[in-house]
Design an enzyme around this catalytic site. Structure first.
Site, mmCIF file in Angstrom:
data_model
loop_
_atom_site.group_PDB
_atom_site.id
_atom_site.type_symbol
_atom_site.label_atom_id
_atom_site.label_comp_id
_atom_site.label_asym_id
_atom_site.label_seq_id
_atom_site.Cartn_x
_atom_site.Cartn_y
_atom_site.Cartn_z
ATOM 1 N N HIS A 1 12.204 4.180 5.810
ATOM 2 C CA HIS A 1 12.351 5.708 5.680
ATOM 3 C C HIS A 1 11.447 6.250 6.659
ATOM 4 O O HIS A 1 10.726 5.812 7.501
ATOM 5 C CB HIS A 1 11.711 6.164 4.200
ATOM 6 C CG HIS A 1 10.130 5.781 4.197
ATOM 7 N ND1 HIS A 1 9.134 6.728 4.749
ATOM 8 C CD2 HIS A 1 9.556 4.784 3.798
ATOM 9 C CE1 HIS A 1 7.912 6.120 4.513
ATOM 10 N NE2 HIS A 1 8.086 4.957 3.790
ATOM 11 N N ARG B 1 11.328 9.413 -0.703
ATOM 12 C CA ARG B 1 11.605 9.280 0.785
ATOM 13 C C ARG B 1 12.382 8.490 1.233
ATOM 14 O O ARG B 1 13.172 8.490 1.986
ATOM 15 C CB ARG B 1 9.971 8.972 1.295
ATOM 16 C CG ARG B 1 9.374 7.792 0.793
ATOM 17 C CD ARG B 1 7.831 7.876 1.393
ATOM 18 N NE ARG B 1 7.167 6.512 1.060
ATOM 19 C CZ ARG B 1 6.703 6.067 -0.241
ATOM 20 N NH1 ARG B 1 6.620 7.055 -1.318
ATOM 21 N NH2 ARG B 1 5.760 5.013 -0.266
ATOM 22 N N GLU C 1 7.794 0.540 -2.238
ATOM 23 C CA GLU C 1 6.677 0.039 -1.211
ATOM 24 C C GLU C 1 5.731 -0.780 -2.022
ATOM 25 O O GLU C 1 5.512 -0.818 -3.359
ATOM 26 C CB GLU C 1 5.810 1.368 -0.846
ATOM 27 C CG GLU C 1 4.645 1.161 0.096
ATOM 28 C CD GLU C 1 5.123 0.212 1.329
ATOM 29 O OE1 GLU C 1 5.379 -1.028 1.105
ATOM 30 O OE2 GLU C 1 5.092 0.829 2.577
ATOM 31 N N HIS D 1 11.301 0.812 2.480
ATOM 32 C CA HIS D 1 9.649 0.946 3.123
ATOM 33 C C HIS D 1 9.270 -0.344 4.003
ATOM 34 O O HIS D 1 9.700 -1.377 3.879
ATOM 35 C CB HIS D 1 8.556 0.881 1.675
ATOM 36 C CG HIS D 1 9.389 2.023 0.860
ATOM 37 N ND1 HIS D 1 8.653 3.208 0.952
ATOM 38 C CD2 HIS D 1 10.173 1.932 -0.122
ATOM 39 C CE1 HIS D 1 9.475 4.028 -0.204
ATOM 40 N NE2 HIS D 1 10.192 3.042 -0.729
#
Length: 348
Positions: free
Chosen positions: A102, A151, A205, A275
């Site tokens: 991202h 995100r 993440e 991520h």
């Protein structure tokens, strides 16, 4: 015209430069004059030149360098470059796999540990996502996977606004029967112009536990830079009440192998927007990196990485560069043919 892009160690740092008149499509391959692919532990250098042609195409030089101290032993020998005989004489099914970390988030901007806190992109992150989209605008995408965090989803959605096919990414809501029913598309023609987007917490993440929301510099001042480095960069030591990279890899790789890989095997072209740590885990699986090699892997925000899945193997191609596709090594013949079809559609 010049381009310079940094991608991760193991995927590489490459620079290309050329003037106007860059040839496109399958004609690129007939102009590959030389390929040099020395690969050893600690460095990978790719060089190629395109000879001048009657189209007044200037000589183009590409260099590709991977700074990881470990070897990358998972990709086949043609994963690091293209030769004039790159494609087999007989057609063979292949699928593209695009990985994008991202763009910059608002907490990246503030130098805060983010982990699984759901923070949106910063203005710079939006720009990075759009630029990522330009880089992959010539590569087919049939299905998109993102993490459950905004995100990563924003990055995928913004990137696809730049795709030349102009299909609309549509999030599939499968959390309940009502969600499935209410989000149903009743037009078959409209369905053909959409790309399904699946979200999965397994691609999130790494959960940073009690570090989430803390300033990274202040945390290093409090606990010492060495301790913070262990929390951030060791493979199997988690931060307080958080996940280690090994724990993140367990869930991310399991999801990839069970959910994504069958799609690729079926010939579907896949984009994953996720991520740093979940993608490092997947790259560890794709390139068969050791635990020491993966902790040294750095992924830049908003830089797409391209793999090709062919005959049951993942072949690393590098980072595509979008409309001008100066890095012709990044495309196979099938991907170049797809790009040519997009060009012809514009002229028709």
């Amino acid at each position: 015209m010049a381009a310079s892009t940094c991608v991760s160690p193991g995927v590489g740092t490459w620079t290309s430069s050329s003037k106007t008149g860059q040839p496109r499509g399958l004609s690129d391959y007939s102009r590959l004059a030389s390929v040099s692919v020395p690969f050893k532990r600690g460095s990978l250098v790719f060089s190629s030149s395109l000879a001048p042609s009657t189209q007044k195409c200037s000589r183009t030089h590409l260099s590709f360098h991977a700074s990881t101290s470990g070897s990358s032993n998972g990709a086949s020998s043609d994963a690091h470059g293209v030769t004039a005989t790159d494609a087999p004489s007989a057609p063979s099914t292949e699928a593209a796999l695009i990985l994008i970390r991202h763009g910059e988030s608002l907490w990246n901007q503030k130098n805060l540990f983010t982990g699984c806190v759901d923070v949106p992109l910063s203005q710079q992150g939006v720009v990075e996502a759009l630029e990522a989209g330009k880089r992959i605008c010539d590569i087919p995408v049939d299905i998109i996977y993102t993490s459950a965090l905004i995100r990563a989803q924003m990055t995928a959605m913004l990137a696809m606004t730049q795709h030349r096919k102009k299909k609309v990414p549509t999030v599939l809501h499968t959390e309940s029967d009502r969600a499935i029913e209410w989000s149903k598309i009743f037009s078959e023609a409209t369905k053909e112009e959409t790309i399904p987007v699946l979200t999965a917490w397994e691609l999130n993440e790494r959960m940073y536990g009690e570090l989430q929301g803390l300033n990274k510099k202040e945390t290093a001042d409090k606990f010492g830079p060495e301790q913070v480095k262990i929390w951030r960069r060791s493979y199997d030591v988690p931060p307080p009440n958080g996940e280690s990279l090994a724990m993140c890899a367990e869930r991310a790789v399991k999801y990839f192998s069970e959910q994504v890989e069958p799609q690729l095997a079926a010939g579907k072209n896949v984009l994953i927007s996720a991520h740093g740590n979940s993608l490092r885990s997947i790259i560890m699986y794709l390139d068969k990196l050791t635990s020491q090699e993966v902790i040294e892997l750095e992924l830049s925000t908003g830089i797409p990485m391209l793999y090709v899945f062919k005959r049951g193997k993942f072949i690393r191609r590098g980072s595509p560069t979008g409309p001008t596709v100066q890095g012709v090594y990044a495309l196979t013949r099938s991907l170049a043919a797809y790009r040519d079809q997009l060009d012809k559609a514009i002229l028709e």
